[in-house]
Design a protein around this motif. Structure first.
Motif: not given
Length: 249
Positions: A164-179, A199-202, A207-210
């Motif tokens: 999914l991330l290949t389609q939305k590389p900047e998606n904050d939720t995807l990056n968060y849960f993958i991390g 945490v770079l989400s605009e 979930l920024i605090s988490d």
């Protein structure tokens, strides 16, 4: 559950509404009529029920596992110990010996790790994940991976989310849960880039605090105390605040 069965999102939502008894009268009658007359449809419904119950069973299993861990350390039968002194003493001796071994092994583990790693182990718990109530989702693939994540199959969840991330590389939720999944899979080096992107989400990322908390934990385990503290300070979580206190002691 048949892994090859084709289940549409609409069907998932309908079955969940049926199980939650939220279908209106007309839809409920149509659903039950089809259950009676369409064997393939009935099989699909049973498969979906199995999947949903599996999620609940996993949660129950984790609760029971915690319960059993606690009970293992408690006396099993006080009455018998009072009436069979010799046997009790023997059991106590065995218990004491076992406890001594556990303490010794634990001590070896504790002192073989750095203070930062011990602090990480004390505070790291995987994010519990998002609710996988099918009616609440318009993204089946994301929540399908979430089910794997909640079951502890972090590698499979990462693989699905990466697609999914290949389609939305900047998606904050995807990056968060993958991390977080990489952290849970004991791979902080892989986790850091994803958490950094989250945490770079605009947008207003709920979930920024988490995300800052887990990023701090990742750097803590990686040995970068400066970046660990920086991210703990950006998090509003009580756990992060407590970690900062312990790091400064």
């Amino acid at each position: 559950m048949n892994p090859n069965i084709n289940i549409s999102q609409k069907l998932l939502e309908t079955v969940e509404q049926y199980l939650n008894k939220t279908l209106d009268a007309d839809k409920l009658k149509a659903f039950e009529d089809r259950l009676k007359n369409d064997l393939e449809f009935k099989t699909q419904v049973e498969d979906i029920k199995t999947m949903l119950l599996g999620i609940e069973a996993q949660s129950l299993k984790e609760t029971l596992d915690d319960f059993h861990k606690e009970t293992k350390t408690a006396p099993h039968n006080i009455t018998k110990r009072k009436t069979a002194t010799n046997k009790s003493l023997w059991n106590f001796g065995k218990f004491a010996a076992a406890a001594a071994i556990i303490i010794a092994v634990g001590s070896i583990w504790f002192f073989s790790h750095s203070p930062n790693q011990n602090l990480y182990a004390k505070y790291f718990k995987p994010d519990p994940g998002l609710p996988t109530t099918m009616s609440s989702t318009d993204n089946y693939d994301f929540y399908d991976a979430m089910v794997n994540y909640k079951r502890g199959d972090y590698a499979l969840a990462i693989d699905k989310w990466q697609t999914l991330l290949t389609q939305k590389p900047e998606n904050d939720t995807l990056n968060y849960f993958i991390g977080v999944a990489h952290l849970a899979n004991k791979n902080e080096t892989e986790a850091i880039p994803f958490l950094e992107r989250s945490v770079l989400s605009e947008d207003a990322f709920p979930l920024i605090s988490d995300a800052y908390h887990y990023l701090g934990l990742a750097y803590l385990k990686d040995g970068n105390l400066t970046l660990a503290k920086k991210n703990f300070e950006l998090s509003q979580s009580e756990a992060s605040k407590q970690i900062i206190i312990e790091l400064n002691d």
